[in-house]
Design a protein around this motif. Structure first.
Motif, short mmCIF file in Angstrom:
data_model
loop_
_atom_site.label_atom_id
_atom_site.label_comp_id
_atom_site.label_asym_id
_atom_site.label_seq_id
_atom_site.Cartn_x
_atom_site.Cartn_y
_atom_site.Cartn_z
N LEU A 115 0.84 -1.21 0.00
CA LEU A 115 0.00 0.00 0.00
C LEU A 115 0.87 1.25 0.00
O LEU A 115 1.86 1.34 0.73
N ARG A 116 0.51 2.22 -0.84
CA ARG A 116 1.27 3.46 -0.97
C ARG A 116 0.33 4.65 -0.87
O ARG A 116 -0.87 4.52 -1.13
N ALA A 117 0.93 5.83 -0.57
CA ALA A 117 0.16 7.07 -0.59
C ALA A 117 -0.47 7.21 -1.98
O ALA A 117 0.14 6.84 -2.98
N ARG A 118 -1.68 7.72 -2.02
CA ARG A 118 -2.50 7.97 -3.21
C ARG A 118 -3.30 6.74 -3.64
O ARG A 118 -4.17 6.83 -4.50
N ASP A 119 -3.02 5.56 -3.07
CA ASP A 119 -3.83 4.38 -3.42
C ASP A 119 -5.25 4.56 -2.87
O ASP A 119 -5.48 5.32 -1.93
N LEU A 120 -6.19 3.82 -3.47
CA LEU A 120 -7.59 3.89 -3.03
C LEU A 120 -7.95 2.65 -2.22
O LEU A 120 -7.50 1.54 -2.52
N LEU A 121 -8.77 2.85 -1.17
CA LEU A 121 -9.36 1.74 -0.43
C LEU A 121 -10.86 1.99 -0.38
O LEU A 121 -11.31 3.12 -0.61
N ARG A 122 -11.63 0.94 -0.05
CA ARG A 122 -13.07 1.14 0.13
C ARG A 122 -13.37 0.84 1.60
O ARG A 122 -12.93 -0.19 2.12
N ILE A 123 -14.08 1.76 2.25
CA ILE A 123 -14.42 1.52 3.66
C ILE A 123 -15.93 1.60 3.85
O ILE A 123 -16.64 2.23 3.05
N GLU A 124 -16.38 0.95 4.92
CA GLU A 124 -17.79 1.06 5.29
C GLU A 124 -17.86 1.46 6.76
O GLU A 124 -17.12 0.94 7.58
N GLY A 125 -18.72 2.42 7.06
CA GLY A 125 -18.84 2.83 8.46
C GLY A 125 -19.84 3.95 8.61
O GLY A 125 -20.45 4.36 7.63
N PRO A 126 -20.03 4.44 9.81
CA PRO A 126 -19.37 4.01 11.03
C PRO A 126 -20.05 2.77 11.61
O PRO A 126 -21.24 2.56 11.41
N LEU A 127 -19.27 1.96 12.33
CA LEU A 127 -19.78 0.70 12.87
C LEU A 127 -19.46 0.58 14.36
O LEU A 127 -18.52 1.20 14.86
N GLY A 128 -20.23 -0.27 15.03
CA GLY A 128 -19.95 -0.60 16.43
C GLY A 128 -20.59 0.36 17.41
O GLY A 128 -21.13 1.42 17.03
N THR A 129 -20.53 -0.03 18.66
CA THR A 129 -21.19 0.75 19.71
C THR A 129 -20.20 1.04 20.84
O THR A 129 -20.58 1.13 22.00
N PHE A 130 -18.93 1.14 20.48
CA PHE A 130 -17.90 1.48 21.47
C PHE A 130 -17.71 2.99 21.45
O PHE A 130 -17.16 3.54 20.48
#
Ligand SMILES: Cc1cc2nc3c(=O)[nH]c(=O)nc-3n(C[C@H](O)[C@H](O)[C@H](O)COP(=O)(O)OP(=O)(O)OC[C@H]3O[C@@H](n4cnc5c(N)ncnc54)[C@H](O)[C@@H]3O)c2cc1C
Length: 339
Positions: A182-197
């Protein structure tokens, strides 16, 4: 065949479909059920089964001990109703208005925090914000739909960047990729927000317990408290193997110097380190300072072994179940649809 589940004390009734867990149905119907790992190993979604019968299609969850079963506790992320039910569970109202979304993020920067911990700064798309509570986590969604959970280490008010602390899991698919490719400028996919902490509204002093990268969500909680002007009595215990693993030790000391909290770092394997501080297991250090926990709330994050030992021993020290909040940093079950 679906069943009805009446949830007390909120007195809300939901329908649970034939293949759904009670937790899945509750979240689908907008009931704020407490949860964390969603694979039956952490126990954050424990509740009381007052009436009716349930089944665990994958076998009884490992986290469900004999004493829990005797106390009629059920693990609702795994439990499928086999009749209509009446259950008792905490209702989390603070997450009610949250919308869980999947979005692309760009890696802005990667910092080395320790030999096996990297900090990722993730930039949200322009004009996007994630409305989260300090302490919650996101899932990184891999190309094949599998998910890996990481707590957000930055407080919600910091602009459109999310900070994650990623520990390398030996042989780990995603964390191995983070460390190798993984390098700067790469793309990721995230899902959130999750959890109850997240920090509950309470006048009680709070004990914060981190194991390793379990420091991440507690950092967000402390920074949010500071931004809100503080006022809550906090004591942070951070357990790690050696000094190098206390990867933001100076930051925690600066909070202590500023009078935001008390800070006790605890090393389990100081080895050749010049260390005059506390040694041993972090939950044992908490008990050495607080042998009676009846008047406290505890928030803890870290490896499942730490969470399990602390849950057992803190209960013996008088900590009420509803005053213990945790995220166990479990491995993901490789189930792409499992939220
Ligand atoms: C709510 C939550 C929040 C989290 N937050 C953080 C965080 O902020 N920072 C952080 O560093 N981690 C966090 N974690 C843990 C993190 O999600 C895992 O370390 C990550 O999923 C590992 O992904 P991976 O693809 O690298 O490893 P994987 O490829 O899934 O597995 C890693 C290695 O462990 C082995 N393994 C798989 N399952 C198990 C198991 N059940 N028991 C023992 N070994 C197993 C695999 O065989 C492999 O060798 C969190 C977990 C949860 C549930």
């Amino acid at each position: 065949m679906s069943h009805s589940v009446r949830i007390l004390p909120a007195d809300r009734t939901i329908r649970v479909g034939g293949n759904e867990s009670v937790l899945e149905a509750a979240l689908r119907e907008g009931f704020g059920f407490p949860y964390s790992c969603r694979n039956g190993s952490c126990g954050a979604c424990f509740g009381e089964l007052l009436e009716g019968t349930i089944a665990y299609p994958n076998g009884p969850p490992a986290v469900l001990g004999e004493a829990d079963e005797a106390a009629k506790l059920a693990v609702f992320c795994q439990a499928r109703p086999t009749s209509d039910l009446v259950v008792r569970a905490e209702e989390i109202t603070q997450t009610r208005a949250q919308v869980v979304r999947t979005m692309p993020v760009r890696v802005e920067r990667i910092d080395d925090l320790a030999s096996d911990v990297k900090r990722l700064w993730l930039r949200l798309p322009p004009n996007e914000r994630m409305q989260y509570l300090a302490g919650q986590y996101v899932d990184v969604v891999l190309r094949d739909g599998r998910r890996r959970s990481f707590s957000i280490a930055s407080a919600p008010r910091s602009d459109s960047l999310l900070e994650l602390h990623v520990r390398l899991s030996p042989g780990g698919r995603f964390t191995g990729y983070v460390f190798e490719a993984l390098r700067a400028r790469d793309l990721l996919r995230i899902e959130g927000p999750l959890g109850t902490f997240f920090l509950r509204d309470s006048p009680l002093p709070a004990i914060l317990v981190a194991g390793g990268t379990g420091f991440a969500p507690l950092k967000a909680i402390v920074e949010e408290q500071m931004a809100q002007g503080g006022g809550r009595e906090l004591h942070l215990f951070w357990g790690a193997r050696s000094t190098g693993d206390l990867y933001l030790h100076e930051l925690a000391e600066s909070w202590c110097d500023a009078g935001v909290l008390r800070y006790t770092p605890v090393l389990s394997e100081p080895g050749a380190d010049a260390w005059e501080g506390v040694t041993g297991w972090v939950h044992a250090a908490v008990l050495a300072s607080y042998p009676q926990l009846a008047g406290y709330e505890v928030y803890m994050c870290g490896p499942p072994a730490m969470i399990n030992a602390a849950r057992r021993d803190f209960a013996t020290a008088g900590l009420a179940r509803e005053r213990l909040h945790f995220d166990a940093f479990d491995y993901a079950e490789d189930n792409s649809g499992n939220r």
